[in-house]
Enzyme design. Sequence first.
Site, short mmCIF file in Angstrom:
data_model
loop_
_atom_site.label_atom_id
_atom_site.label_comp_id
_atom_site.label_asym_id
_atom_site.label_seq_id
_atom_site.Cartn_x
_atom_site.Cartn_y
_atom_site.Cartn_z
N GLN A 9 0.84 -1.20 0.00
CA GLN A 9 0.00 0.00 0.00
C GLN A 9 0.88 1.25 0.00
OE1 GLN A 9 -2.57 0.21 3.43
NE2 GLN A 9 -1.08 -0.71 4.80
N HIS B 151 -2.73 -0.03 -3.90
CA HIS B 151 -3.74 0.49 -3.00
C HIS B 151 -4.14 1.91 -3.38
CE1 HIS B 151 -5.55 2.21 0.70
NE2 HIS B 151 -6.02 0.99 0.87
N ASP C 185 -7.91 0.89 -4.03
CA ASP C 185 -8.98 1.13 -3.06
C ASP C 185 -9.55 2.52 -3.31
OD1 ASP C 185 -10.70 1.30 -0.93
OD2 ASP C 185 -9.23 0.68 0.58
N GLU D 34 -11.33 -2.01 -4.97
CA GLU D 34 -11.85 -2.21 -3.62
C GLU D 34 -12.80 -1.08 -3.24
OE1 GLU D 34 -10.17 -2.54 0.99
OE2 GLU D 34 -8.80 -2.83 -0.71
N ASP E 227 -15.10 -4.26 1.13
CA ASP E 227 -14.41 -3.70 2.29
C ASP E 227 -15.44 -3.07 3.23
OD1 ASP E 227 -12.72 -2.62 4.15
OD2 ASP E 227 -11.87 -1.10 2.85
N GLN F 295 -12.15 -8.45 1.62
CA GLN F 295 -11.07 -8.14 2.54
C GLN F 295 -11.46 -8.61 3.93
OE1 GLN F 295 -8.19 -4.87 4.65
NE2 GLN F 295 -9.65 -4.09 3.18
N LYS G 1 -10.58 -7.96 7.25
CA LYS G 1 -9.88 -6.86 7.90
C LYS G 1 -9.57 -7.30 9.33
CE LYS G 1 -9.66 -2.08 6.88
NZ LYS G 1 -10.15 -1.13 5.88
N THR H 266 -4.82 -3.15 8.40
CA THR H 266 -4.72 -1.70 8.36
C THR H 266 -3.28 -1.25 8.55
OG1 THR H 266 -5.40 0.35 9.50
CG2 THR H 266 -5.26 -1.63 10.85
N CYS H 267 -2.98 -0.09 7.98
CA CYS H 267 -1.67 0.53 8.21
C CYS H 267 -1.46 0.87 9.67
CB CYS H 267 -1.56 1.80 7.36
SG CYS H 267 -2.88 3.00 7.66
#
Length: 427
Positions: free
Chosen positions: A172, A194, A236, A273, A307, A329, A331, A360-361
């Site tokens: 990403q 991403h 995304d 996404e 998502d 996804q 998550k 997630t980041c």
Amino acid sequence: MNITGIYATPGYSGFFFDDQRAIKQGAEHDGFTYVGEPVTDGFDEIRQAGESIIVDIELEDGTVVRGDCAAVQYSGAGGRDPLFKAEEYAPVIEGPVADALVGRDATEFLDNAETLEEMAVEGDRLHTAIRYGVSQALLAAAAEAEKTTQTDVMADALGTEPATEPVPVFGQSGDDRYNNTEKMFVKGVPVLPHALINSVEKIGENGETLLEYVEWLTERSQELGPEGYDPRFHIDVYGMIGEIFGAPYDREEVVDYFAALEEAAAPYPIQIEGPMDVGNREDQIAAMVELRDGLEAAGVDVDIVADEWCNTFEDVQAFVDAGAADLVQIKTPDLGGIHRSGQAVRYCEGTDTRAYLGGTCNETETSARACAHVALATNAAQTLAKPGMGFDEGYMIVENEMRRTIARRKREQQTTDADTDEITADD
């Protein structure tokens, strides 16, 4: 080997919490932050520091293993649990959670994780971040007690045969969608970039800005990628296609736009996404099915990825059962216990929906490594490079953890085979 202690220390995560609703409503950047007032409950600022809880589990031989509680960047949005505040939740881990788990056999990972998953405090289910982080520590504790890998513990719990090669990693880029993507090309990242297309400015009023970006992806990947490089593009769009086109999603105008994306990406596959966000799970599934049917009828080969409103295990089941997406996804922080993410990947088996083990980041290196083991145990279609938005660090953490684990498992198998051969020869 029994669990003798559980301890919680508030810490930082790998990125920030962002008020997604405020951003979608037009909050402007002020350097790295945003101008304006937050609109989602719990937020003091539109962008604020990400938090985590470091969970230490102590075993009776004195060994200490870790898991990290973390929540997604866009907490409180799309049906997710509220903003995760470490100082508020740490006492819950050292109190009721520890009371329930201390004294239990660390090798009983699935039983321990399910006990945690079913817990309630004052009538409320534990925040997903608590279940996520403590279950990581339980997984690590079981692996330590059994002297094996977390991959093997998870595979035993799920009844799977682990992958023998690394699962394709999805890089990403964050907002630095050109420089970071060029890094990905040079390293030959299999799924990318991403791109964080979360505003009209980034997609274009008619989608033209995104089309130009995809054309750039195709051209630049051929210039910078290694020999034989065959990437898969994954963008995304945070519902922005729905924002600029609107329903119905199977009409010619929308389908033609996806056809243009396919053409811009050729010869590489592309997946989009979160094409729209209609505000609840039932309507989101219906909109995704409508779009997917429209694309199929027109022969447009663009995969769509669920998502928004696909957060819990039950949500994943609903999207898969409805045939609402080519990929879902999973998550990981939103599913709670890490074994639930593994179960969600398995639910996709035998369907025409592939499992993207995401996250997630805003996680940590500890949770990222734990998820690498889930990816290997379930042989997911792809898994996310995390944490952070710098790309290189997250990719290194996830890719190296998978490679290290595969190498260890091969060594151990070779040792087992050699011992078996020696016993056979003696007989």
